[in-house]
Design a protein around this motif. Structure first.
Motif, PDB file in Angstrom:
ATOM      1  N   ALA A  74       1.004  -0.979   0.332  1.00 27.00           N
ATOM      2  CA  ALA A  74      -0.384   0.009  -0.101  1.00 27.00           C
ATOM      3  C   ALA A  74       1.018   1.133  -0.159  1.00 27.00           C
ATOM      4  N   ILE A  75       1.898   1.338   1.178  1.00 27.29           N
ATOM      5  CA  ILE A  75       2.652   2.416   1.057  1.00 27.29           C
ATOM      6  C   ILE A  75       3.391   2.296  -0.913  1.00 27.29           C
ATOM      7  N   SER A  76       3.961   2.077  -1.472  1.00 28.84           N
ATOM      8  CA  SER A  76       4.678   1.575  -2.574  1.00 28.84           C
ATOM      9  C   SER A  76       3.764   2.003  -3.600  1.00 28.84           C
ATOM     10  N   VAL A  98       9.410   3.784 -14.671  1.00 31.53           N
ATOM     11  CA  VAL A  98      10.992   3.064 -14.987  1.00 31.53           C
ATOM     12  C   VAL A  98      11.485   2.422 -13.625  1.00 31.53           C
ATOM     13  N   ASN A  99      11.124   3.107 -13.114  1.00 35.12           N
ATOM     14  CA  ASN A  99      12.392   2.986 -11.909  1.00 35.12           C
ATOM     15  C   ASN A  99      11.909   3.460 -10.599  1.00 35.12           C
ATOM     16  N   MET A 100      11.839   2.586  -9.230  1.00 37.11           N
ATOM     17  CA  MET A 100      11.081   3.110  -8.465  1.00 37.11           C
ATOM     18  C   MET A 100      11.833   2.843  -6.729  1.00 37.11           C
ATOM     19  N   SER A 101      12.356   3.494  -5.600  1.00 36.87           N
ATOM     20  CA  SER A 101      13.505   3.137  -4.473  1.00 36.87           C
ATOM     21  C   SER A 101      12.495   3.713  -4.041  1.00 36.87           C
ATOM     22  N   ILE A 102      12.225   2.732  -2.493  1.00 40.64           N
ATOM     23  CA  ILE A 102      11.058   3.288  -0.997  1.00 40.64           C
ATOM     24  C   ILE A 102      12.004   3.072  -0.069  1.00 40.64           C
ATOM     25  N   SER A 103      12.100   3.985   1.007  1.00 40.14           N
ATOM     26  CA  SER A 103      12.875   3.446   2.190  1.00 40.14           C
ATOM     27  C   SER A 103      11.679   3.906   3.195  1.00 40.14           C
ATOM     28  N   TYR A 104      12.275   2.757   3.826  1.00 41.26           N
ATOM     29  CA  TYR A 104      11.039   2.744   4.978  1.00 41.26           C
ATOM     30  C   TYR A 104      11.376   2.492   5.665  1.00 41.26           C
ATOM     31  N   THR A 130      10.139  11.981  -9.466  1.00 41.10           N
ATOM     32  CA  THR A 130       9.212  12.884  -8.539  1.00 41.10           C
ATOM     33  C   THR A 130       9.957  11.890  -6.771  1.00 41.10           C
ATOM     34  N   ALA A 131      10.040  12.888  -6.415  1.00 31.50           N
ATOM     35  CA  ALA A 131       9.937  12.333  -4.411  1.00 31.50           C
ATOM     36  C   ALA A 131       8.435  12.497  -3.686  1.00 31.50           C
ATOM     37  N   VAL A 132       8.557  11.519  -2.973  1.00 32.17           N
ATOM     38  CA  VAL A 132       7.537  11.730  -2.500  1.00 32.17           C
ATOM     39  C   VAL A 132       7.786  11.104  -0.864  1.00 32.17           C
ATOM     40  N   ILE A 133       7.108  11.377  -0.331  1.00 31.53           N
ATOM     41  CA  ILE A 133       7.312  11.633   1.406  1.00 31.53           C
ATOM     42  C   ILE A 133       6.370  11.398   1.964  1.00 31.53           C
ATOM     43  N   ILE A 134       5.754   9.735   2.665  1.00 27.32           N
ATOM     44  CA  ILE A 134       4.939   9.756   3.858  1.00 27.32           C
ATOM     45  C   ILE A 134       5.057   9.842   5.234  1.00 27.32           C
ATOM     46  N   LYS A 135       4.475  10.626   5.675  1.00 29.17           N
ATOM     47  CA  LYS A 135       4.717  11.890   7.149  1.00 29.17           C
ATOM     48  C   LYS A 135       3.447  10.979   8.009  1.00 29.17           C
TER      49      LYS A 135
END
Length: 158
Positions: A74-76, A98-104, A130-135
């Motif tokens: 769900a986060i991704s 094309v590419n997605m990098s996520i730090s949990y 793009t950069a997405v931050i979930i806080k």
């Protein structure tokens, strides 16, 4: 391996709930797909600025894992969709990741109110970043941070 199999095993109630789902595929879709509605129902766009989007999302029961946390899938998905929203153009072909990098970085629990912020990092020809931050709004903890590269058929004039 057995423990992993047990964790992945569906209960009878879970299995039956999947069979009760009614998905009606249409050749020409109008409105959100079943997946988008399931994953994004309840997201609220709070503010849109040039190259930025600010949203609020309350963690619903349908998106938590067995440990009671917002599921990593769900986060991704949030990172994918909200990052894509920055470069989406009406009546243009869909953008392709094309590419997605996520730090949990921390967990979000059922009922937590999350702030989802997406900003455009840049564009080069048909590729955007793009950069997405979930806080977590209450604690200020960053739940996840993602960077997303997307390909579009239209070329940016920037």
């Amino acid at each position: 391996m057995e423990k992993a199999k047990q964790l992945l095993q569906l209960s009878q109630a879970e299995s039956e709930s999947v069979f009760r789902l009614a998905v009606n595929p249409h050749e020409f879709q109008v409105g959100p797909s079943f997946f988008e509605d399931f994953a994004l129902r309840g997201i609220r766009v709070d503010r849109v600025e040039p190259d930025m989007i600010f949203c609020t999302f309350v963690v619903p029961p349908r998106l938590i894992d067995r440990a009671g946390n917002l599921a990593v899938g769900a986060i991704s998905n949030l990172i994918d969709i909200v990052g894509n929203a920055l470069i989406y153009r009406v009546q243009q072909p869909m953008n392709v990741s094309v590419n997605m990098s996520i730090s949990y970085l921390s967990n979000a629990k059922l009922g937590d109110e999350l702030e989802v912020t997406s900003r455009l990092l840049g564009r080069t020809g048909s590729v955007s970043g793009t950069a997405v931050i979930i806080k977590n709004k209450a604690s200020g903890d960053i739940v996840a941070e993602g960077r997303h590269s997307l390909f579009s058929r239209f070329e940016s004039k920037i």
